[in-house]
Design a protein around this motif. Structure first.
Motif, PDB file in Angstrom:
ATOM      1  N   PHE A 167       0.827  -1.203   0.000  1.00 47.94           N
ATOM      2  CA  PHE A 167       0.000   0.000   0.000  1.00 47.94           C
ATOM      3  C   PHE A 167       0.862   1.254   0.000  1.00 47.94           C
ATOM      4  CE2 PHE A 167      -2.514   3.316   2.050  1.00 47.94           C
ATOM      5  CZ  PHE A 167      -3.588   3.312   1.190  1.00 47.94           C
ATOM      6  N   SER A 168       1.986   1.170   0.737  1.00 44.66           N
ATOM      7  CA  SER A 168       2.902   2.309   0.758  1.00 44.66           C
ATOM      8  C   SER A 168       3.415   2.605  -0.645  1.00 44.66           C
ATOM      9  CB  SER A 168       4.072   2.011   1.705  1.00 44.66           C
ATOM     10  OG  SER A 168       5.030   3.030   1.656  1.00 44.66           O
ATOM     11  N   GLU A 169       3.620   1.545  -1.423  1.00 43.88           N
ATOM     12  CA  GLU A 169       4.092   1.734  -2.792  1.00 43.88           C
ATOM     13  C   GLU A 169       3.061   2.504  -3.612  1.00 43.88           C
ATOM     14  OE1 GLU A 169       5.090  -0.920  -6.773  1.00 43.88           O
ATOM     15  OE2 GLU A 169       4.922  -1.897  -4.810  1.00 43.88           O
ATOM     16  N   VAL A 170       1.798   2.187  -3.401  1.00 44.20           N
ATOM     17  CA  VAL A 170       0.739   2.908  -4.105  1.00 44.20           C
ATOM     18  C   VAL A 170       0.700   4.358  -3.667  1.00 44.20           C
ATOM     19  CG1 VAL A 170      -1.739   3.084  -4.483  1.00 44.20           C
ATOM     20  CG2 VAL A 170      -0.659   0.830  -4.388  1.00 44.20           C
ATOM     21  N   SER A 171       0.784   4.550  -2.362  1.00 43.07           N
ATOM     22  CA  SER A 171       0.684   5.900  -1.824  1.00 43.07           C
ATOM     23  C   SER A 171       1.811   6.785  -2.346  1.00 43.07           C
ATOM     24  CB  SER A 171       0.717   5.852  -0.295  1.00 43.07           C
ATOM     25  OG  SER A 171       0.677   7.142   0.235  1.00 43.07           O
TER      26      SER A 171
ATOM     27  N   ASN B  24     -10.285   4.934  -1.703  1.00 40.77           N
ATOM     28  CA  ASN B  24     -11.095   4.753  -0.507  1.00 40.77           C
ATOM     29  C   ASN B  24     -11.249   3.267  -0.173  1.00 40.77           C
ATOM     30  OD1 ASN B  24     -13.057   5.872   1.554  1.00 40.77           O
ATOM     31  ND2 ASN B  24     -14.435   4.528   0.390  1.00 40.77           N
ATOM     32  N   MET B  25     -11.440   2.458  -1.218  1.00 46.43           N
ATOM     33  CA  MET B  25     -11.554   1.011  -1.001  1.00 46.43           C
ATOM     34  C   MET B  25     -10.275   0.449  -0.393  1.00 46.43           C
ATOM     35  SD  MET B  25     -14.536  -0.282  -2.228  1.00 46.43           S
ATOM     36  CE  MET B  25     -14.225  -1.922  -2.898  1.00 46.43           C
ATOM     37  N   ILE B  26      -9.132   0.913  -0.891  1.00 45.21           N
ATOM     38  CA  ILE B  26      -7.843   0.423  -0.390  1.00 45.21           C
ATOM     39  C   ILE B  26      -7.590   0.904   1.038  1.00 45.21           C
ATOM     40  CG2 ILE B  26      -5.339   0.543  -0.713  1.00 45.21           C
ATOM     41  CD1 ILE B  26      -5.874   0.795  -3.729  1.00 45.21           C
TER      42      ILE B  26
ATOM     43  N   GLU C 196      -6.129 -11.277  -3.206  1.00 47.17           N
ATOM     44  CA  GLU C 196      -6.374 -11.151  -4.638  1.00 47.17           C
ATOM     45  C   GLU C 196      -7.198  -9.899  -4.934  1.00 47.17           C
ATOM     46  OE1 GLU C 196      -6.620 -13.925  -2.937  1.00 47.17           O
ATOM     47  OE2 GLU C 196      -4.930 -15.027  -3.825  1.00 47.17           O
ATOM     48  N   GLU C 197      -8.208  -9.635  -4.106  1.00 46.11           N
ATOM     49  CA  GLU C 197      -9.020  -8.435  -4.285  1.00 46.11           C
ATOM     50  C   GLU C 197      -8.179  -7.179  -4.088  1.00 46.11           C
ATOM     51  OE1 GLU C 197     -12.502  -8.410  -1.892  1.00 46.11           O
ATOM     52  OE2 GLU C 197     -13.227 -10.353  -2.628  1.00 46.11           O
ATOM     53  N   TYR C 198      -7.322  -7.252  -3.084  1.00 42.79           N
ATOM     54  CA  TYR C 198      -6.430  -6.122  -2.811  1.00 42.79           C
ATOM     55  C   TYR C 198      -5.507  -5.851  -4.003  1.00 42.79           C
ATOM     56  CZ  TYR C 198      -2.515  -3.528  -0.797  1.00 42.79           C
ATOM     57  OH  TYR C 198      -1.535  -2.617  -0.569  1.00 42.79           O
ATOM     58  N   GLU C 199      -4.891  -6.943  -4.511  1.00 45.39           N
ATOM     59  CA  GLU C 199      -3.992  -6.804  -5.661  1.00 45.39           C
ATOM     60  C   GLU C 199      -4.744  -6.278  -6.879  1.00 45.39           C
ATOM     61  OE1 GLU C 199      -0.897  -7.078  -5.793  1.00 45.39           O
ATOM     62  OE2 GLU C 199      -0.231  -8.290  -4.105  1.00 45.39           O
TER      63      GLU C 199
END
Length: 302
Positions: A30-34, A246-248, A257-260
């Motif tokens: 998640f940090s990578e996304v942020s 928001n979902m993440i 899998e949903e997260y990815e």
């Protein structure tokens, strides 16, 4: 007994390790996304900020005009006198050229505007630059679709022998003379008509002077259209990106899998959004530069 104790110890170790290690795995992703997909520019969408507002072209706000001219001379016989559009334009240009100024080009659009003003004054029985409903020369020009950066008006009513007579009357009035000899004017429209005003037959003449909008290089309206289309697309894309974020952030997923999948979808949309955002900012800068040059031209007109 020993095996049971070992199983319990192993289970505790797995629980503890899982409690600490698995969150870090998710946190790292998640940090990578942020960090990668929400740079400081992401939330600062240029077109939604005041500093990136699209500028607007300027138009001279004032309509240059002199007090309406009334000339009452009982010795002039209205029934035999005549005023013409071509004659008034010809004499106007005669005095301009005599004064060292360029002749004005006759404009069919300005002729129509002048005639509309003239007929409105006779119909509603007023003799002013502003109608009873608050409409001036600039408003009439806008109604006729004539775009200008500067506009002026001369009005005359009364007893005139001919075209030379009415133009000379204007030339003998300082305000009207200033309009006739204004160097920056480029186009002229005229209307003349005999009619009744307050029960008396009189001649009415109207001059409309203007610098057309085309004198200054107008900005490319196609750029503005692209900006508006981009704004619509950006708004839609941003709403979708915010929904995924928001979902993440609120962990509205059941499996890894949903997260990815959410991360992958976000990562595929964010670059496109940022590209359109940067493209829009460039278009705004280009359009604003053209507007600035246009406005400089308008301000230079005196």
């Amino acid at each position: 007994m020993t095996r049971a104790i070992l199983a319990i110890v192993f289970a505790v170790v797995i629980f503890v390790v899982g409690s600490f290690v698995l969150p870090f795995l998710f946190a790292d992703k998640f940090s990578e996304v942020s960090e990668m997909e929400f740079p400081s520019r992401f939330e600062d969408v240029g077109i939604e900020e005041k500093k990136e507002q699209v500028l607007e072209p300027e138009v001279k706000k004032e309509v240059i005009k002199a007090e309406p001219l009334r000339v009452i001379r009982e010795e002039v016989k209205i029934e035999t006198s005549i005023l013409t559009v071509g004659g008034v334009i010809s004499w106007t240009n005669f005095f301009r050229q005599t004064g060292g100024f360029t002749a004005l080009k006759e404009s069919g659009s300005l002729n129509s505007i002048a005639l509309n003003k003239l007929e409105d004054m006779l119909s509603r029985q007023y003799f002013e630059h502003t109608s009873p409903s608050g409409e001036g020369a600039g408003d009439i020009a806008n109604k006729f679709g004539y775009k200008f950066v500067l506009i002026g008006e001369n009005l005359a009513m009364g007893d005139f022998k001919d075209d030379e007579d009415v133009v000379k009357a204007w030339m003998n009035s300082p305000g009207h003379r200033a309009n006739i000899l204004k160097p920056s004017y480029m186009e002229l429209g005229v209307a003349t008509k005999k009619g009744f005003f307050n029960g008396r037959e009189v001649w009415v003449a109207v001059q409309i002077f203007a610098v057309p909008f085309s004198f200054c290089n107008a900005p490319d309206e196609g750029i503005l259209e692209k900006i508006e289309l981009n704004k619509i697309q950006l708004k839609s894309n941003k709403e979708h990106l915010d929904f995924i974020r928001n979902m993440i952030e609120k962990e509205k997923y059941q499996t890894r899998e949903e997260y990815e999948s959410l991360v992958a979808e976000y990562n595929s949309l964010a670059p496109s959004y940022n590209f359109i955002s940067q493209n829009t900012k460039s278009l705004i800068e280009q359009y604003n530069l053209e507007i600035s040059l246009f406005n400089q031209c308008v301000r230079s007109i005196e």
